[in-house]
Write an enzyme that holds these catalytic residues in place. Structure first.
Site, mmCIF file in Angstrom:
data_model
loop_
_atom_site.group_PDB
_atom_site.id
_atom_site.type_symbol
_atom_site.label_atom_id
_atom_site.label_comp_id
_atom_site.label_asym_id
_atom_site.label_seq_id
_atom_site.Cartn_x
_atom_site.Cartn_y
_atom_site.Cartn_z
ATOM 1 N N GLY A 115 6.937 -29.254 27.876
ATOM 2 C CA GLY A 115 8.078 -28.549 28.449
ATOM 3 C C GLY A 115 7.551 -27.600 29.510
ATOM 4 O O GLY A 115 6.596 -26.848 29.267
ATOM 5 N N ALA A 116 8.180 -27.649 30.691
ATOM 6 C CA ALA A 116 7.593 -26.950 31.847
ATOM 7 C C ALA A 116 7.324 -25.459 31.614
ATOM 8 O O ALA A 116 6.190 -25.001 31.836
ATOM 9 C CB ALA A 116 8.496 -27.169 33.076
ATOM 10 N N ARG B 65 -1.808 -32.263 33.495
ATOM 11 C CA ARG B 65 -0.548 -32.970 33.783
ATOM 12 C C ARG B 65 -0.118 -32.586 35.201
ATOM 13 O O ARG B 65 -0.181 -31.410 35.563
ATOM 14 C CB ARG B 65 0.553 -32.574 32.783
ATOM 15 C CG ARG B 65 0.248 -32.946 31.344
ATOM 16 C CD ARG B 65 1.474 -32.721 30.447
ATOM 17 N NE ARG B 65 2.446 -33.783 30.596
ATOM 18 C CZ ARG B 65 3.662 -33.760 30.041
ATOM 19 N NH1 ARG B 65 4.052 -32.719 29.329
ATOM 20 N NH2 ARG B 65 4.505 -34.773 30.198
ATOM 21 N N ASN C 266 12.594 -34.280 36.533
ATOM 22 C CA ASN C 266 12.765 -33.981 35.099
ATOM 23 C C ASN C 266 12.463 -35.275 34.334
ATOM 24 O O ASN C 266 12.159 -36.319 34.925
ATOM 25 C CB ASN C 266 14.182 -33.471 34.820
ATOM 26 C CG ASN C 266 14.324 -32.914 33.409
ATOM 27 O OD1 ASN C 266 13.487 -32.120 32.967
ATOM 28 N ND2 ASN C 266 15.321 -33.343 32.669
ATOM 29 N N LYS C 267 12.544 -35.181 33.034
ATOM 30 C CA LYS C 267 12.195 -36.311 32.163
ATOM 31 C C LYS C 267 12.840 -37.610 32.624
ATOM 32 O O LYS C 267 14.009 -37.629 33.023
ATOM 33 C CB LYS C 267 12.631 -35.970 30.730
ATOM 34 C CG LYS C 267 12.344 -37.002 29.668
ATOM 35 C CD LYS C 267 10.904 -37.439 29.625
ATOM 36 C CE LYS C 267 9.927 -36.301 29.445
ATOM 37 N NZ LYS C 267 8.518 -36.725 29.703
ATOM 38 N N GLN D 8 11.781 -36.925 22.647
ATOM 39 C CA GLN D 8 11.927 -35.471 22.547
ATOM 40 C C GLN D 8 13.347 -35.094 22.110
ATOM 41 O O GLN D 8 13.545 -34.065 21.464
ATOM 42 C CB GLN D 8 11.632 -34.805 23.906
ATOM 43 C CG GLN D 8 10.173 -34.831 24.321
ATOM 44 C CD GLN D 8 9.846 -36.015 25.205
ATOM 45 O OE1 GLN D 8 10.494 -37.058 25.131
ATOM 46 N NE2 GLN D 8 8.826 -35.897 26.036
ATOM 47 N N ASP E 153 11.266 -29.974 35.644
ATOM 48 C CA ASP E 153 9.810 -29.796 35.698
ATOM 49 C C ASP E 153 9.356 -29.285 37.052
ATOM 50 O O ASP E 153 8.313 -28.626 37.167
ATOM 51 C CB ASP E 153 9.102 -31.103 35.355
ATOM 52 C CG ASP E 153 9.217 -31.352 33.866
ATOM 53 O OD1 ASP E 153 10.249 -31.917 33.453
ATOM 54 O OD2 ASP E 153 8.318 -30.917 33.121
#
Ligand code: MRU
Length: 410
Positions: free
Chosen positions: A51-52, A95, A253-254, A202, A243
Site C-alpha cells: 500500500g503506497a 518496487r 493504482n492496482k 487484497q 500509487d
C-alpha cells in the site's frame, strides 16, 4: 469506532521495525520483526508491507533502522551520507510504482544532507525522529482525507472499492477506506462492494477483514462481477486509492482500476481517487511516465493459503511434532504445489501455494494500471478535493502541502 480495533500495520519498537505480515492476513496474524533495513526491503518486495502510504513510512523507518543498527562504526560525515544514500537506493529498488516509497526515502535523505553540519549522534537522532513524525503525519493526513471525501457521499451510499486502501495500506486509517470509515460514522454508508482484486486478493483478504472489524456492511464480489452490479444500479460511487498520480491527474493504482473507471463512466457513477499529497508526483506530466511493476507469474498461476490448526488426537499431534521438530517442514508435493508446516506453540501453521494453471502456460502479471484523468471525477487529498482540469487543480489544491513542496524541490 470499531476501526480502532484494526492493528497498526507498521511501527517502531525498541529500535526495531515491526510489521504485521499482510501476506498471511487475515487467517494468520504474524508480526515480523525487522532487525535491519534489508529485512524491511524484503518485507516490501514480498508484500508483507504494502500500500503506497505504508511504503512511504516503511522507507523512512527502514532508513532509521539502518541508522540505529548499522551506522555506529561510521565516524565521518561524508561516509555516513554516502552510505545513507545507498540504503535509500536499496529501499527504493524494491518496487517501482508507488511514489510514496521514493518520497519517504527522499525526505529522510534530504533531511540528512541538509543537516550535515550536525554531530553524527544528533543527526542520527534527527533521522529517527523524522521517520516517526512521518508515520504520525500519515495518519493525520488520512483522517483529513476521510473528512474531505465523506462530504462527497450522500446518505444511503453504496460504494464500490478495489484492492486495499485501508488502514493496512497506510500508517493508520486508510485513504479510500478512510473516506468510507468517516462516512460510515456519519451514517451515510448503506453497503460497500469489495472487489476481490486478483491476483493477490487484497480485497478478499484485507479489505473484507477491515470492513468487518469496523462493522460496516459489505459484500465481496469477484472483479468480473463489478460491471453487472453497476448495471443493476447498486453502486452510487467508486472510491479507490492510488500509487502514483501524475501532474495531469492520471492515476496508477492496482490492476483492474482502469476497467472500473471506464465502467463507472458508462454507468454514470462518480469515480473518486483518495490519496495523500505524498502520492502526487508533479515531476511527471502524465501516466505514460509511470513504471508499472511486473510481478512473479506464480501469483497468477495459483493461489497461496495460510492457516492454523490443532490436531484432533494425540496420535496426530505426535506425528506433526515429529515432522516439525527440526523447524518448518516442507511437504513433498506433486505438480508444483508447495506446502510448509510450522509448529506454533501447541498449534501448527500451514503455508501453501497451489497451482491452478498448467505449468508451461505463458503468464503476464502487471501489478498496476493507469487510469486516464478523464475518467476520474475527483481526487481527494488531505488538503481538499481536486476536480478536473487536474493540471491546474491538483497543484492549487495542494499548494503548501509538505508532500508537494518536497517534490517540487527535487
Ligand atoms: O500491490 P499493493 O498491494 O501494494 O497495491 C496497493 C494498491 O494498489 C493500493 O490501492 C494503493 O497503494 C493505495 S493504498 C492507500
Amino acid at each position: 469506532m470499531p476501526i480502532e480495533n484494526i492493528p497498526r500495520t507498521i511501527w517502531w519498537e525498541e529500535g526495531k521495525v515491526m510489521l504485521v505480515d499482510q501476506t498471511r492476513l487475515p487467517l494468520v496474524g504474524d508480526v515480523l520483526v525487522c532487525n535491519n533495513y534489508k529485512g524491511v526491503c524484503l518485507a516490501i518486495s514480498t508484500l508483507a508491507v504494502r500500500g503506497a502510504p505504508a511504503l512511504g513510512v516503511a522507507a523512512a523507518l527502514g532508513m532509521a533502522l539502518w541508522v540505529v543498527e548499522d551506522s555506529w562504526d561510521i565516524y565521518d560525515h561524508r561516509e555516513f551520507l554516502r552510505a545513507l544514500d545507498l540504503v535509500a537506493h536499496d529501499i527504493t529498488s524494491t518496487r517501482p510504482t508507488a511514489t510514496n516509497l521514493f518520497w519517504g526515502a527522499e525526505r529522510i535523505r534530504r533531511l540528512a544532507h541538509d543537516n550535515k553540519e550536525l554531530p553524527l549522534d544528533e543527526l542520527r537522532d534527527l533521522i529517527v525522529q523524522e521517520a516517526l513524525a512521518m508515520q504520525a503525519e500519515d495518519e493525520e493526513r488520512n483522517r483529513a482525507i476521510g473528512a474531505n471525501g465523506a462530504e462527497l457521499l450522500a446518505e444511503g451510499s453504496r460504494v464500490l472499492t478495489h484492492c486495499n486502501a485501508g488502514s493496512l495500506a497506510t500508517a493508520y486509517f486508510g485513504t479510500a477506506l478512510g473516506v468510507i470509515f468517516t462516512a460510515h460514522e456519519q451514517g451515510k454508508i448503506e453497503r460497500v462492494w469489495i472487489d476481490e482484486t486478483r491476483p493477490v486478493l487484497q480485497g478478499t483478504r484485507l479489505t473484507a477483514w477491515e470492513l468487518r472489524v469496523a462493522g460496516i456492511p459489505s459484500t465481496l464480489i469477484t472483479d468480473s462481477m463489478a460491471a453487472s452490479v453497476m448495471k443493476a444500479g447498486d453502486v452510487d460511487a467508486i472510491i479507490v486509492g492510488a500509487d502514483r498520480i501524475a501532474a495531469n491527474g492520471d492515476v496508477a493504482n492496482k490492476i483492474g482500476t482502469y476497467g472500473l473507471a471506464v465502467l463507472a463512466k458508462e454507468h454514470d457513477i462518480p469515480f473518486y481517487v483518495a490519496a495523500p499529497t505524498s502520492t502526487v508526483d508533479l515531476t511527471i506530466e502524465s501516466g505514460d511516465e509511470i513504471e508499472i511493476e511486473e510481478r512473479d507469474p506464480l501469483e497468477v498461476a495459483g493461489f497461496t493459503a495460510s492457516g492454523m490448526f490443532e490436531p484432533d488426537s494425540e496420535t496426530a499431534t505426535k506425528a506433526f511434532d515429529m515432522l516439525t521438530e527440526e523447524g518448518p517442514y516442507s511437504m513433498p508435493m506433486q505438480r508444483g504445489h508447495q506446502m510448509q508446516l510450522t509448529r506454533k506453540g501447541g498449534a501448527y501453521q500451514f503455508d501453501g501455494w497451489f497451482r491452478m494453471a498448467p505449468p508451461d502456460v505463458d503468464i503476464y502479471n502487471p501489478a498496476f494500471d493507469v487510469t486516464p484523468a478523464k475518467y476520474v471525477s475527483a481526487i481527494i487529498t488531505e488538503c481538499g478535493v481536486a476536480r478536473p482540469d487536474y493540471a491546474d487543480s491538483l497543484s492549487a489544491t495542494c499548494s503548501g502541502a509538505g508532500g508537494l513542496d518536497e517534490l517540487r524541490k527535487r
